[in-house]
Design a protein around this motif. Structure first.
Motif, short mmCIF file in Angstrom:
data_model
loop_
_atom_site.label_atom_id
_atom_site.label_comp_id
_atom_site.label_asym_id
_atom_site.label_seq_id
_atom_site.Cartn_x
_atom_site.Cartn_y
_atom_site.Cartn_z
N UNK A 1 -50.07 14.61 -1.82
CA UNK A 1 -50.76 13.99 -0.69
C UNK A 1 -50.91 15.02 0.43
N UNK A 2 -52.15 15.40 0.71
CA UNK A 2 -52.43 16.41 1.73
C UNK A 2 -52.33 15.79 3.13
N UNK A 3 -51.76 16.56 4.06
CA UNK A 3 -51.65 16.05 5.43
C UNK A 3 -51.75 17.19 6.43
N UNK A 4 -52.06 16.83 7.67
CA UNK A 4 -52.16 17.78 8.78
C UNK A 4 -51.44 17.20 9.99
N UNK A 5 -50.92 18.09 10.84
CA UNK A 5 -50.16 17.67 12.01
C UNK A 5 -50.81 18.15 13.30
N UNK A 6 -50.61 17.38 14.36
CA UNK A 6 -51.02 17.74 15.72
C UNK A 6 -49.84 17.46 16.64
N UNK A 7 -49.70 18.26 17.67
CA UNK A 7 -48.63 18.03 18.62
C UNK A 7 -47.37 18.76 18.22
N UNK B 1 -48.40 8.06 12.71
CA UNK B 1 -49.09 8.29 11.44
C UNK B 1 -50.46 7.62 11.48
N UNK B 2 -51.49 8.36 11.05
CA UNK B 2 -52.86 7.86 10.98
C UNK B 2 -53.25 7.65 9.53
N UNK C 1 -62.70 7.53 2.62
CA UNK C 1 -62.93 8.55 3.64
C UNK C 1 -61.67 9.39 3.78
N UNK C 2 -61.84 10.70 3.97
CA UNK C 2 -60.69 11.59 4.08
C UNK C 2 -60.16 11.61 5.51
N UNK C 3 -59.02 12.27 5.68
CA UNK C 3 -58.32 12.26 6.97
C UNK C 3 -59.12 12.89 8.09
N UNK C 4 -60.06 13.79 7.78
CA UNK C 4 -60.79 14.48 8.84
C UNK C 4 -61.74 13.56 9.59
N UNK C 5 -61.90 12.32 9.11
CA UNK C 5 -62.69 11.35 9.87
C UNK C 5 -61.89 10.76 11.03
N UNK C 6 -60.60 11.08 11.12
CA UNK C 6 -59.87 10.92 12.39
C UNK C 6 -60.24 12.15 13.21
N UNK C 7 -61.04 12.01 14.26
CA UNK C 7 -61.52 13.20 14.98
C UNK C 7 -60.38 14.06 15.52
N UNK D 1 -48.51 13.80 15.85
CA UNK D 1 -49.50 13.06 15.08
C UNK D 1 -49.65 13.68 13.69
N UNK D 2 -49.67 12.84 12.68
CA UNK D 2 -49.93 13.29 11.32
C UNK D 2 -51.01 12.40 10.71
N UNK D 3 -52.03 13.03 10.18
CA UNK D 3 -53.07 12.33 9.43
C UNK D 3 -53.00 12.83 7.99
N UNK D 4 -53.40 12.00 7.03
CA UNK D 4 -53.30 12.42 5.64
C UNK D 4 -54.43 11.83 4.81
#
Length: 283
Positions: A23-29, A37-38, A44-50, A64-67
């Motif tokens: 499961x691919x994920x990215x972090x902010x902050x 968690x988003x 739709x992939x996580x990059x649709x969380x702007x 923040x973590x989106x995946x």
């Protein structure tokens, strides 16, 4: 394990593992901030969380973590027969990978169902819930609150867009937006291009994600067990879900609130980001 792929936002893509799925994920902050968690919606992939929304949350002190849900983005695709519980476990694997015992959760569409399912199946892991374009779970509610004409409109928009997958994704994003909001064509196309490069939308994967939700109907009978602060949000101009769906579901969750945002479709315009961030209950 780090995935070697051009960074779109956050601190680059990493991978959590759950029972054969990556499961691919990215972090902010900053790590140590309030965990958030988003969870994105159907196919739709996580990059649709702007990125800008994630950065707004990070500026408020959230980590923040989106995946990518399985069968989307850079996460594992093609595993047959998975369930809502498996998709919930994917999110928990991401939380484990970043060292979170619990987190606030914002979910969009299918992601809102997964957020509530997480709170039912693993109540100790969820601090609060914000559900966007909340969709009904039970079959009887599906008939009452979904808009068949709007769903058909999305299908037609995709067909009119032609064979290019990026054009199709942009057309779907535009069709889901409110006619009263300014559609950001440039951002949508840039995001759709990267989405295509990361694997894009796959009809077979969409069907598997939809099939996984059949078990969510059973969980819908347990929404009254949710005990964390919950805010459910629908758009007044949602072409897929009737705005009343959020209020109907909120009435079944003790203490839950619902809101209907004007000039919002099955989409996430920048005008509502601050209000959504305010809805995350901390403390």
């Amino acid at each position: 394990m780090r995935v070697h792929y051009k960074k779109f936002g956050g601190y680059g893509v990493q991978v959590a593992k759950n029972d054969g799925a990556q499961i691919a994920y990215e972090s902010f902050g900053v790590a140590g901030g309030e965990p958030l968690l988003l969870i994105m919606g159907l196919d739709f992939s996580m990059i649709w969380w702007p990125d800008a929304f994630c950065e707004l949350l990070a500026d408020r002190g959230f980590h923040v973590v989106r995946f990518d849900n399985r069968d989307s983005g850079l996460s594992t695709r093609g595993i047959p027969g998975y369930t809502t519980a498996d998709m919930v476990a994917d999110g928990l694997a991401v939380m484990d990978a970043v060292g979170w015992r619990s987190a606030h959760v914002i979910g969009a569409s299918l992601g809102s169902t997964l957020a509530m399912a997480t709170a039912i199946l693993h109540p100790e892991r969820v601090r609060s819930i914000v559900g966007l374009y909340t969709t009904p779970w039970r079959q009887i509610d599906t008939l009452r609150y979904l808009k068949p004409a709007g769903i058909l409109g999305l299908v037609r928009a995709a067909r009119r867009a032609g064979p290019d997958p990026t054009d199709v994704t942009v057309a779907i994003a535009r069709a889901m937006a409110s006619p009263r909001e300014a559609f950001d064509e440039e951002w949508a196309r840039r995001t759709a291009e990267l989405d295509t490069a990361r694997g894009g939308r796959d009809p077979a994967g969409t069907r598997r994600q939809m099939a996984s939700g059949r078990g969510a109907g059973d969980l819908s009978r347990r929404v009254g067990e949710i005990s964390v602060p919950t805010l459910l949000i629908n758009g007044a101009d949602d072409p897929i879900v009737r705005p009343a769906a959020a209020a109907a579901l909120a009435r079944r969750i003790p203490g839950a609130r619902s809101e209907v945002y004007p000039a919002m479709g099955h989409s996430f315009p920048a005008a509502v980001w601050g209000r959504v961030a305010d809805g995350v209950t901390v403390g």
